[in-house]
Design a protein around this motif. Structure first.
Motif, mmCIF file in Angstrom:
data_model
loop_
_atom_site.group_PDB
_atom_site.id
_atom_site.type_symbol
_atom_site.label_atom_id
_atom_site.label_comp_id
_atom_site.label_asym_id
_atom_site.label_seq_id
_atom_site.Cartn_x
_atom_site.Cartn_y
_atom_site.Cartn_z
ATOM 1 N N HIS A 123 11.819 -34.479 -3.572
ATOM 2 C CA HIS A 123 11.623 -35.902 -3.873
ATOM 3 C C HIS A 123 10.159 -36.353 -3.840
ATOM 4 O O HIS A 123 9.874 -37.491 -4.187
ATOM 5 N N ARG A 124 9.260 -35.467 -3.420
ATOM 6 C CA ARG A 124 7.838 -35.815 -3.451
ATOM 7 C C ARG A 124 7.077 -34.704 -4.158
ATOM 8 O O ARG A 124 6.277 -33.992 -3.567
ATOM 9 N N GLN A 125 7.357 -34.557 -5.443
ATOM 10 C CA GLN A 125 6.741 -33.477 -6.198
ATOM 11 C C GLN A 125 5.268 -33.752 -6.502
ATOM 12 O O GLN A 125 4.571 -32.874 -7.018
ATOM 13 N N ASP A 126 4.792 -34.963 -6.195
ATOM 14 C CA ASP A 126 3.372 -35.262 -6.362
ATOM 15 C C ASP A 126 2.548 -34.658 -5.224
ATOM 16 O O ASP A 126 1.329 -34.635 -5.274
ATOM 17 N N TRP A 127 3.236 -34.155 -4.187
ATOM 18 C CA TRP A 127 2.575 -33.484 -3.068
ATOM 19 C C TRP A 127 2.913 -31.997 -3.105
ATOM 20 O O TRP A 127 3.984 -31.605 -3.562
ATOM 21 N N ASP A 128 1.996 -31.182 -2.588
ATOM 22 C CA ASP A 128 2.265 -29.754 -2.413
ATOM 23 C C ASP A 128 2.820 -29.581 -1.002
ATOM 24 O O ASP A 128 2.122 -29.806 -0.021
ATOM 25 N N VAL A 149 3.419 -28.544 5.919
ATOM 26 C CA VAL A 149 2.064 -28.987 5.573
ATOM 27 C C VAL A 149 2.147 -29.628 4.185
ATOM 28 O O VAL A 149 2.548 -28.976 3.222
ATOM 29 N N ALA A 150 1.782 -30.906 4.107
ATOM 30 C CA ALA A 150 1.788 -31.637 2.834
ATOM 31 C C ALA A 150 0.348 -31.885 2.403
ATOM 32 O O ALA A 150 -0.446 -32.430 3.174
ATOM 33 N N THR A 151 0.001 -31.469 1.189
ATOM 34 C CA THR A 151 -1.362 -31.662 0.687
ATOM 35 C C THR A 151 -1.332 -32.337 -0.676
ATOM 36 O O THR A 151 -0.434 -32.099 -1.489
ATOM 37 N N LYS A 152 -2.343 -33.173 -0.889
ATOM 38 C CA LYS A 152 -2.498 -33.846 -2.171
ATOM 39 C C LYS A 152 -3.977 -34.170 -2.331
ATOM 40 O O LYS A 152 -4.556 -34.870 -1.503
ATOM 41 N N ASP A 153 -4.575 -33.639 -3.408
ATOM 42 C CA ASP A 153 -6.019 -33.767 -3.617
ATOM 43 C C ASP A 153 -6.725 -33.192 -2.387
ATOM 44 O O ASP A 153 -6.524 -32.033 -2.068
#
Length: 429
Positions: free
Chosen positions: A300-305, A328-332
């Motif tokens: 549901h949060r495919q904008d995050w890795d 671990v969630a990463t984005k930019d």
């Protein structure tokens, strides 16, 4: 094949609940039988390592479940189902109806567990005994395999025949046929379904034939058993599993063999000791909760890795003391560390100091500006949910405490978690 009335053979409890022979007697309506079943469960609890699943209390007059969920099926056919505790408000009976479906959904998210490939649409998970849910999943996969065709291979067969076929084995021929000149002891290659994969399936079906099952499951079992009737069971389960090497022509056997491994080996997610029960399928709720949350974060949060059980960071030099944050969630250039804890948190004092130390270790290596301790929402939490690490914390690294209400839709709960991320961003700005 035995067939019993399953509601009279299943006791459903919640994590950390205790039971006595009286609770079993309420199910089976027979004191002697209840005491025998209780003794079987007590013997299981006394085996080495099994105290992690269920413990003996009150001088042997009661048993208490721990934080492992699943089922224990005794050799007499009685099944103890242990389900997750997801709230304090509903009755145990009502929790049982809702949490069994949740448990099956959680199991679908586990890596290398065959339930994730199964179709649940035709299963009434809230009403069907848990063991039967698993068995029906296996049998449905097996029926798909049967429709594709049972695999056969050429096998070297040695037989004493009334006709010459293949290669005559002179030493055996002389040994067995000195007075039987009408026979031939030969070796020949024959196309046969007697291969390791099919023997393992037959062994699994044989195991089920000795278990108390409902009419629908029995019907499926008989249908499959008939197809494998002439195939022998495995004489060496470990050897046959080791023989199931990667063969592209047998790729469609993969899910069925995973189920066989679950039932025939004790090497599932919670290996148990001894041989005092027929089957025990038990799962650590800490691991299940982590897997469930990570799966839905990814979905549901495919904008995050999203990385579960991230690897590669160490607390000490020379790659010593590995760090394994749950998520671990990463984005930019932003990194958020989440650690799931299957604990009941009612006040701030219930948050373990060791958990906070663990989060600080992650922060120091991942250079994260936000960390989240994620708990199930079981009771009503009273306390602070936002903290800042100190001293030597120039970036004002925050520690958030968040809760997932498993009685609600997981999508809405995931959204709430990420809203907490955004709120932290706004505070920082």
């Amino acid at each position: 094949m035995s067939n019993h009335n399953n509601p009279k053979n299943t006791l459903q409890i919640i994590e950390w609940q205790s039971i006595s022979s009286n609770d079993i007697q309420n199910i089976v309506d027979d004191k002697t039988k209840a005491e025998k079943i209780f003794d079987e469960l007590k013997k299981f609890a006394s085996e080495e390592h099994n105290h992690a699943f269920i413990t003996i209390i009150k001088a042997g007059k009661a048993l208490k479940a721990r934080n492992y969920v699943g089922l224990i099926q005794t050799k007499s056919g009685f099944c103890l189902e242990i389900l997750p505790k997801i709230n304090d408000k509903d009755s145990l009976a009502k929790q049982g109806e809702s949490t069994k479906t949740l448990l099956v959904e959680m199991l679908k998210t586990l890596r290398n567990f065959p339930a994730k490939a199964s179709n649940f649409s035709n299963l009434n998970t809230s009403k069907t005994p848990l063991l039967e849910i698993f068995i029906q999943m296996f049998l449905n996969e097996l029926i798909i395999l049967i429709k594709k065709g049972i695999k056969s291979n050429y096998q070297s067969m040695q037989k004493n025949r009334f006709y010459l076929k293949g290669k005559l084995l002179f030493s055996q021929h002389i040994k067995h046929n000195l007075t039987h000149q009408e026979r031939f002891y030969t070796s020949s290659d024959e196309y046969s379904p007697n291969i390791p994969q099919n023997r393992l399936i037959k062994s699994t079906l044989e195991l089920f034939s000795k278990i108390s099952l409902g009419a629908k499951t029995q019907s499926l079992l008989r249908e499959c058993y008939f197809v494998f009737n002439d195939i022998p069971t495995s004489e060496n389960i470990d050897k046959d599993f080791n023989s199931c090497h990667n063969d592209r022509s047998l790729k469609y056997y993969k899910i069925v063999l995973l189920w066989c491994k679950v039932f025939l080996r004790k090497q599932n997610f919670a290996p148990y000791g001894g041989n005092t029960v027929a089957i025990a399928l038990l799962f650590d709720m800490n691991y299940l909760f982590e897997s469930y949350v990570a799966h839905h974060l990814k979905s549901h949060r495919q904008d995050w890795d999203i990385s579960a059980q991230d690897r590669g960071k160490y607390l000490l030099q020379n790659d010593f003391c590995a760090l394994r944050p749950d998520i671990v969630a990463t984005k930019d250039n932003e990194t958020i560390i989440l650690d799931t804890k299957w604990k009941k948190i009612e006040s701030q004092k219930d948050i373990a100091v060791s958990d906070i130390y663990q989060m600080w270790a992650y922060v120091s290596k991942y250079k994260s500006e936000k960390t989240i301790l994620l708990y199930p929402k079981i009771g009503d939490f009273q306390g602070k949910t936002s903290f800042v690490f100190k001293p030597n914390n120039p970036g004002n690294v925050s520690l958030e405490v968040a809760f997932v209400d498993l009685t609600l839709k997981i999508e809405a709960e995931i959204k709430k978690i990420f809203e907490k991320f955004q709120k932290t961003d706004e505070t920082k700005q």
